[in-house]
Structures are given as C-alpha cells and as structure tokens.
Design a protein around this motif. Structure first.
Motif, PDB file in Angstrom:
ATOM      1  N   VAL A 104       0.833  -1.203   0.000  1.00 30.04           N
ATOM      2  CA  VAL A 104       0.000   0.000   0.000  1.00 30.04           C
ATOM      3  C   VAL A 104       0.867   1.252   0.000  1.00 30.04           C
ATOM      4  O   VAL A 104       0.650   2.191  -0.792  1.00 30.04           O
ATOM      5  N   ALA A 105       1.881   1.285   0.877  1.00 33.56           N
ATOM      6  CA  ALA A 105       2.759   2.459   0.973  1.00 33.56           C
ATOM      7  C   ALA A 105       3.531   2.664  -0.327  1.00 33.56           C
ATOM      8  O   ALA A 105       3.612   3.791  -0.847  1.00 33.56           O
ATOM      9  N   GLY A 106       4.106   1.592  -0.863  1.00 27.19           N
ATOM     10  CA  GLY A 106       4.882   1.713  -2.095  1.00 27.19           C
ATOM     11  C   GLY A 106       4.033   2.132  -3.275  1.00 27.19           C
ATOM     12  O   GLY A 106       4.447   2.955  -4.100  1.00 27.19           O
ATOM     13  N   THR A 107       2.828   1.560  -3.352  1.00 30.33           N
ATOM     14  CA  THR A 107       1.920   1.912  -4.448  1.00 30.33           C
ATOM     15  C   THR A 107       1.497   3.380  -4.351  1.00 30.33           C
ATOM     16  O   THR A 107       1.489   4.107  -5.358  1.00 30.33           O
ATOM     17  N   ALA A 108       1.148   3.817  -3.147  1.00 25.00           N
ATOM     18  CA  ALA A 108       0.734   5.214  -2.963  1.00 25.00           C
ATOM     19  C   ALA A 108       1.856   6.173  -3.347  1.00 25.00           C
ATOM     20  O   ALA A 108       1.631   7.174  -4.052  1.00 25.00           O
ATOM     21  N   LEU A 109       3.079   5.872  -2.900  1.00 26.39           N
ATOM     22  CA  LEU A 109       4.220   6.734  -3.218  1.00 26.39           C
ATOM     23  C   LEU A 109       4.502   6.743  -4.720  1.00 26.39           C
ATOM     24  O   LEU A 109       4.891   7.770  -5.284  1.00 26.39           O
ATOM     25  N   ALA A 110       4.336   5.585  -5.377  1.00 19.29           N
ATOM     26  CA  ALA A 110       4.577   5.517  -6.820  1.00 19.29           C
ATOM     27  C   ALA A 110       3.583   6.380  -7.583  1.00 19.29           C
ATOM     28  O   ALA A 110       3.947   7.072  -8.540  1.00 19.29           O
ATOM     29  N   TRP A 111       2.331   6.350  -7.172  1.00 25.02           N
ATOM     30  CA  TRP A 111       1.321   7.178  -7.835  1.00 25.02           C
ATOM     31  C   TRP A 111       1.558   8.662  -7.556  1.00 25.02           C
ATOM     32  O   TRP A 111       1.436   9.496  -8.456  1.00 25.02           O
ATOM     33  N   ILE A 112       1.931   8.975  -6.321  1.00 28.72           N
ATOM     34  CA  ILE A 112       2.213  10.382  -5.985  1.00 28.72           C
ATOM     35  C   ILE A 112       3.421  10.885  -6.766  1.00 28.72           C
ATOM     36  O   ILE A 112       3.454  12.037  -7.223  1.00 28.72           O
ATOM     37  N   SER A 113       4.407   9.996  -6.960  1.00 29.42           N
ATOM     38  CA  SER A 113       5.629  10.375  -7.677  1.00 29.42           C
ATOM     39  C   SER A 113       5.440  10.399  -9.188  1.00 29.42           C
ATOM     40  O   SER A 113       6.363  10.789  -9.917  1.00 29.42           O
ATOM     41  N   GLY A 114       4.298   9.936  -9.665  1.00 31.00           N
ATOM     42  CA  GLY A 114       4.045   9.936 -11.101  1.00 31.00           C
ATOM     43  C   GLY A 114       4.634   8.768 -11.845  1.00 31.00           C
ATOM     44  O   GLY A 114       4.705   8.788 -13.083  1.00 31.00           O
ATOM     45  N   LEU A 115       5.057   7.718 -11.116  1.00 32.75           N
ATOM     46  CA  LEU A 115       5.634   6.551 -11.774  1.00 32.75           C
ATOM     47  C   LEU A 115       4.562   5.653 -12.384  1.00 32.75           C
ATOM     48  O   LEU A 115       4.843   4.870 -13.280  1.00 32.75           O
ATOM     49  N   GLN A 116       3.333   5.728 -11.865  1.00 33.46           N
ATOM     50  CA  GLN A 116       2.213   4.961 -12.406  1.00 33.46           C
ATOM     51  C   GLN A 116       1.208   5.919 -13.039  1.00 33.46           C
ATOM     52  O   GLN A 116       1.051   7.061 -12.578  1.00 33.46           O
ATOM     53  N   THR A 117       0.554   5.458 -14.086  1.00 33.50           N
ATOM     54  CA  THR A 117      -0.388   6.323 -14.800  1.00 33.50           C
ATOM     55  C   THR A 117      -1.722   5.618 -15.007  1.00 33.50           C
ATOM     56  O   THR A 117      -1.762   4.382 -15.146  1.00 33.50           O
ATOM     57  N   PRO A 118      -2.804   6.373 -15.073  1.00 31.56           N
ATOM     58  CA  PRO A 118      -4.114   5.763 -15.348  1.00 31.56           C
ATOM     59  C   PRO A 118      -4.164   5.065 -16.701  1.00 31.56           C
ATOM     60  O   PRO A 118      -4.920   4.117 -16.885  1.00 31.56           O
ATOM     61  N   GLU A 119      -3.349   5.557 -17.658  1.00 31.87           N
ATOM     62  CA  GLU A 119      -3.343   4.942 -18.987  1.00 31.87           C
ATOM     63  C   GLU A 119      -2.918   3.473 -18.919  1.00 31.87           C
ATOM     64  O   GLU A 119      -3.423   2.634 -19.671  1.00 31.87           O
ATOM     65  N   ALA A 120      -1.971   3.169 -18.005  1.00 31.35           N
ATOM     66  CA  ALA A 120      -1.505   1.793 -17.874  1.00 31.35           C
ATOM     67  C   ALA A 120      -2.617   0.880 -17.365  1.00 31.35           C
ATOM     68  O   ALA A 120      -2.741  -0.278 -17.784  1.00 31.35           O
ATOM     69  N   ILE A 121      -3.428   1.414 -16.457  1.00 31.07           N
ATOM     70  CA  ILE A 121      -4.557   0.625 -15.950  1.00 31.07           C
ATOM     71  C   ILE A 121      -5.547   0.342 -17.073  1.00 31.07           C
ATOM     72  O   ILE A 121      -6.034  -0.785 -17.232  1.00 31.07           O
ATOM     73  N   LYS A 122      -5.834   1.370 -17.866  1.00 33.51           N
ATOM     74  CA  LYS A 122      -6.769   1.204 -18.975  1.00 33.51           C
ATOM     75  C   LYS A 122      -6.266   0.157 -19.963  1.00 33.51           C
ATOM     76  O   LYS A 122      -7.033  -0.694 -20.434  1.00 33.51           O
ATOM     77  N   ALA A 123      -4.961   0.217 -20.254  1.00 27.82           N
ATOM     78  CA  ALA A 123      -4.390  -0.744 -21.198  1.00 27.82           C
ATOM     79  C   ALA A 123      -4.410  -2.167 -20.632  1.00 27.82           C
ATOM     80  O   ALA A 123      -4.596  -3.138 -21.373  1.00 27.82           O
ATOM     81  N   SER A 124      -4.232  -2.286 -19.315  1.00 30.91           N
ATOM     82  CA  SER A 124      -4.172  -3.610 -18.695  1.00 30.91           C
ATOM     83  C   SER A 124      -5.504  -4.337 -18.729  1.00 30.91           C
ATOM     84  O   SER A 124      -5.559  -5.562 -18.651  1.00 30.91           O
ATOM     85  N   MET A 125      -6.588  -3.585 -18.844  1.00 31.23           N
ATOM     86  CA  MET A 125      -7.909  -4.207 -18.823  1.00 31.23           C
ATOM     87  C   MET A 125      -8.150  -5.106 -20.027  1.00 31.23           C
ATOM     88  O   MET A 125      -9.051  -5.942 -20.019  1.00 31.23           O
ATOM     89  N   SER A 126      -7.326  -4.935 -21.047  1.00 30.55           N
ATOM     90  CA  SER A 126      -7.470  -5.790 -22.222  1.00 30.55           C
ATOM     91  C   SER A 126      -7.091  -7.237 -21.927  1.00 30.55           C
ATOM     92  O   SER A 126      -7.434  -8.148 -22.690  1.00 30.55           O
ATOM     93  N   SER A 127      -6.370  -7.462 -20.808  1.00 35.67           N
ATOM     94  CA  SER A 127      -5.956  -8.821 -20.462  1.00 35.67           C
ATOM     95  C   SER A 127      -7.001  -9.555 -19.642  1.00 35.67           C
ATOM     96  O   SER A 127      -6.835 -10.736 -19.329  1.00 35.67           O
ATOM     97  N   PHE A 128      -8.066  -8.859 -19.248  1.00 38.11           N
ATOM     98  CA  PHE A 128      -9.133  -9.523 -18.501  1.00 38.11           C
ATOM     99  C   PHE A 128      -9.706 -10.660 -19.337  1.00 38.11           C
ATOM    100  O   PHE A 128      -9.885 -10.542 -20.552  1.00 38.11           O
TER     101      PHE A 128
END
Length: 512
Positions: free
Chosen positions: A203-227
């Motif tokens: 949780v801490a690492g993920t939150a810091l990564a999003w705050i730091s801009g290392l993760q993007t919403p676009e990656a989540i959108k692209a990942s949904m194609s693997s569902f």
C-alpha cells in the motif's frame, strides 16, 4: 477421533492477509520478471504460466488444509494451525535468471525456453518426492552449513542485488518501503502493528509511486485488455520436447532442490515445535506432486512449505487461512487480473521486499552456523558473485554490440576485468558453490577423506563441463585443467588423512 469442521477464526484474517500478500508478491514478481526482464510474451505469461502456477499453489493449500483437519481430528485439539503453502521464492529467480533468460537470449524462442524450464521444475519436484522417502539420508550427504550458505549466495546475488539496484533508481518510493521493512520485520517495535506488514508495504509503495508519477491511469486502462478467463491447460508435450535439451541447465536444480528439501523439513520441524506434528513424508510428497502437476500444466516454478508457521500460529490462525490464500492465488491468474494488478502496484513497491527476502536468507545461515564454520559462508558466495558479475558484463557488452571474444581477454584484463576467471567461476554457480563449501568445511572440521570425495566429485563435474564451463561437454576447453586441479586437491586431502593417522598412532605409542 473427534469430528472437526473447517471453521474461520479471527486469527485467520491476519494470517490470510499476511500469507496472501507474500504469495501475491511472488506471483506479481514472477510475472513482472518474465515480461519486463526476460521478455516472455504476455499471452504466455498471463494465459499459461500464471494459471498453472496458481493451480499448483491451490492444490498444495488444499492438501495442507486437509492435513490440518486430520491432525485436529486425531488429537481433538481446536488450536491446530495448517502449514502455509506458497511458491518457492528462490526457485522463481533461479529458473528465471539461470534457465529462462539465458535460453531465451540465446535462441529468441520463448516456447523453447519454457520447455527447458518445465524440465527443470520436474527435476526439482522429483528431488522433493525422492527426499520424502530418503528422509534424513539427504541431510547427511551435505553439511547443513553448506546448503544454507549456497542459498544465502543465491538470496543475496539473485534475489537481492538487482532489486536493490532497482530500488536506487526510484528512491522516493523504495526508501520508505525499505525503512518500513527495517522497522517492522527486522526491528523490535513495528509501526501500524495491526496491519499485516506485507500489505502495508504494498500500500505504501503503491501510494508513493502514484504520488511520484511513476504509475499512470493509462496503464490501468491498457491492462484491462488482459481480462478474461484463463483456465490451466495440459502441456505435457512442451515438457517432453524440452527433455532432450535441458541437461546444460539442470545444474541449478540439484542444489536448490536439496536446499528446498532441507528448508521444507525445517519448516515442518518448526510446526512440530509449535505443537502441530505433521507427517513429513506426506508434506514432502504433496510439494513434489503439486509441483509436478504445475509443470505438466505449463508452470516452471515449484511450490513449497512457506515460512512462518510459528508466526501464523501466534496470530491465532487455524486452517482456513492457508486454504483462502491458495484460492486467491488461483483466482487472480484465472481471470487475468495480473496485468491489472501490475498496473496498480509498481515493481518499485515490490523490489524492496525482495531485498528483505535475500537478506533474511543470508542472515539465517550466519545466525545458525557454528563459529568455526563461518568462513564457509563466504567461500560459497564467490561463485554466485562471479555468476552475477558475468551476467552483468555480458549484458553490458551485448548492449554495446560487442562480445568478450571481439574485445579479447587480454584487453579486458588490462582494465581489471578478469573475464576468463568470471567464466570459469561463474558458470555452474549453484554446484560450484556447494562443491567449494564442502571442500572448505571438510578442511575446517578435519574430515579429509570426505574432502577427498568432494574433490573427486568436482573433477567429474568439471570433466563433463557441468561446472566452470559455459556449456556441458566431455573434456572440452579448459576442463582438463580443472580436473587435474581437483584431483591434486583430493590427493592433498588423502595425504592429510595419512599424516593424521600417523600422528594419532604416534600419540598412542608415546602414551603407552
């Protein structure tokens, strides 16, 4: 015998989140390494390997839960804690970096690389199955200090070194995660003690990564194609196709299989000490057969008894936690949730946990090794260091579009890079580490005849190119030089044995 039902207890919640988080971390790490480091196509990782991986863990978890219920019925106790099940973390890195990566880099054929990995997993599983019948005999073959030292080298160099380098590439995320590890898992007074530390770190690492801009919403959108729905399927043909070509890559399966056997046995003994006396043979057979099932379904990573039984029991866990964790491990890849989770949880949040695993692996051998045998630990590290350095040097030269042959060993040596030494010491590192550990420990504790046997084994391994050579082959390259050197070492051990006997006989005569 008492009638016992599978009940969910309050302590199962904490144990479930702890075990599930650790197992999920291994699953995410495995998928991340295969896709982002090795380059295996995502459809193979998400559609084949991960579902079979989850199935193997689920099967072992079901068996462990059954063993727990049987123990509760036999003893009439209500405080029985089931053994925790999970993937073998060292095997994830060994298979990835010593088998899948080099094969894929050499051939560019992902299918062929996985075929070799399946054979490796099968050999590992058969060692566990055989070990369940051989019992203590395997433990007596190789000193415990040597096995633990070999695994410590693997832990530091394959588990922890690259993750630590990755951690320093994203310090705004990893430093806080590392500090939480130091406080909660190494320290005496944890922070946020009511939250399972594994979950807290993610949780801490993920939150810091999003705050730091290392993760993007676009990656989540692209990942949904693997569902989707990815049921495990049978891949016996892949296993059979890999059999004729797997020998050069099986050197790491033997020491790691033996080490996994010892660690499984130690975890079972830990459960015994906590009051849960499980049948060793049944548990070991479960691990071997579950790993075999996963292998035949396309998964190259074995399963094992996971660490921490005493800790889960201290939380008040019963039997349900290990079963729930296994079900979760099966559902995540079954519905293609892996890519989605990797898009949310970055590798920079996971790699500090791998540093912890590597350090704990190394710390265990330091803590449990008799003082006189401590030098063995560092002797066993050298082949692993050379293996890691050889991989780095080769990767750098490949990135520069050149090879060691083009540059020349002499030119490299002038720059302080003893490349031939790296090749000889780094190739076959798992067995070389074990071999030199045996040579060192038998010299230290004065068992010269056993040392001579170890040296002769070294000569045979070198003769066939299993150690100190880039490829397996009979009497090729510099192998005869190493054969001679090992036989000389064996002769020295024999001389030591003779001198010791003469000295002992002289002391007897003098005393008379």
């Amino acid at each position: 015998m008492t009638n016992v039902k599978l009940e969910w207890k309050r302590g199962d919640w904490a144990a479930y989140f702890g075990l599930m988080t650790n197992n999920l971390t291994n699953l995410l790490t495995m998928m991340g390494l295969l896709i982002f480091v090795v380059g295996i196509p995502t459809e193979i990782v998400y559609g084949r390997i991960a579902p079979a991986f989850g199935l193997a863990v689920l099967v072992a978890s079901i068996c462990y839960a059954w063993f727990g219920l049987q123990l509760a019925k036999e003893t009439g106790r209500k405080d029985v804690t089931a053994l925790p099940s999970g993937p073998s973390a060292p095997s994830i890195f060994t298979v990835t970096f010593l088998v899948l990566m080099p094969v894929y880099q050499q051939t560019g054929d992902a299918e062929f690389a996985i075929q070799i990995g399946l054979v490796w997993c099968f050999v590992e599983a058969m060692i566990l199955v055989g070990g369940s019948f051989l019992g203590e005999t395997i433990r007596k073959m190789i000193p415990r200090t040597v096995l633990l030292s070999c695994l410590s080298g693997l832990g530091l160099l394959l588990l922890a070194m690259n993750p630590m380098l990755q951690a320093f590439e994203a310090p705004t995320v990893s430093f806080i995660v590392l500090l939480l590890i130091f406080i909660n898992w190494f320290g005496k007074k944890p922070m946020f003690a009511r939250i399972p530390t594994g979950l807290l770190l993610l949780v801490a690492g993920t939150a810091l990564a999003w705050i730091s801009g290392l993760q993007t919403p676009e990656a989540i959108k692209a990942s949904m194609s693997s569902f989707g729905f990815n049921p495990p399927s049978i891949h016996v043909d892949s296993f059979l196709q890999g059999l004729p070509h797997a020998l050069p890559y099986l050197a790491s399966a033997v020491p790691l299989g033996l080490a996994n056997y010892i660690f499984d046995l130690e975890n079972i003994e830990s459960a015994h000490a906590a009051g849960d006396e499980y049948n060793t043979r049944k548990v070991m057979l479960t691990n071997g057969l579950a790993s075999t099932l996963g292998c035949l379904m396309g998964n190259p990573f074995p399963v094992t008894v996971y660490v921490g039984h005493a800790g889960w029991k201290a939380m008040g866990a019963s039997i349900g936690y290990t079963l729930a964790s296994g079900v979760t491990m099966f559902i995540v890849p079954l519905f293609g949730l892996g890519a989605f989770m990797l898009a949310i949880i970055p590798m920079t949040a996971i790699v500090p946990i791998l540093v912890f695993i590597g350090v704990v692996t190394a710390n265990q051998v330091v803590r449990e090794t008799p003082k006189i045998e401590v030098p063995v630990i560092f002797i066993c590290l050298f082949p692993w260091i050379a293996n890691w350095a050889l991989t780095m040097v080769n990767s750098v030269m490949a990135a520069a579009g050149t090879t060691a042959a083009k540059i020349g060993p002499e030119a490299l040596a002038h720059k302080g890079v003893f490349y031939q030494g790296l090749v000889h010491l780094g190739n076959g590192a798992p067995l070389a580490s074990m071999l030199w550990g045996c040579v060192a420990i038998f010299a230290i504790i004065n068992k010269p005849l056993r040392g001579a046997v170890a040296a002769v084994v070294g000569a045979l391994l070198a003769l066939f190119g299993v150690i100190h050579a880039p490829v397996v082959g009979f009497a090729q390259g510099s192998s005869l030089m190493f054969v001679t050197a090992y036989l000389m070492m064996g002769a020295m051990f024999v001389v030591k044995h003779v001198l010791d006997r003469r000295e002992a006989a002289s002391e007897v005569v003098t005393s008379v």
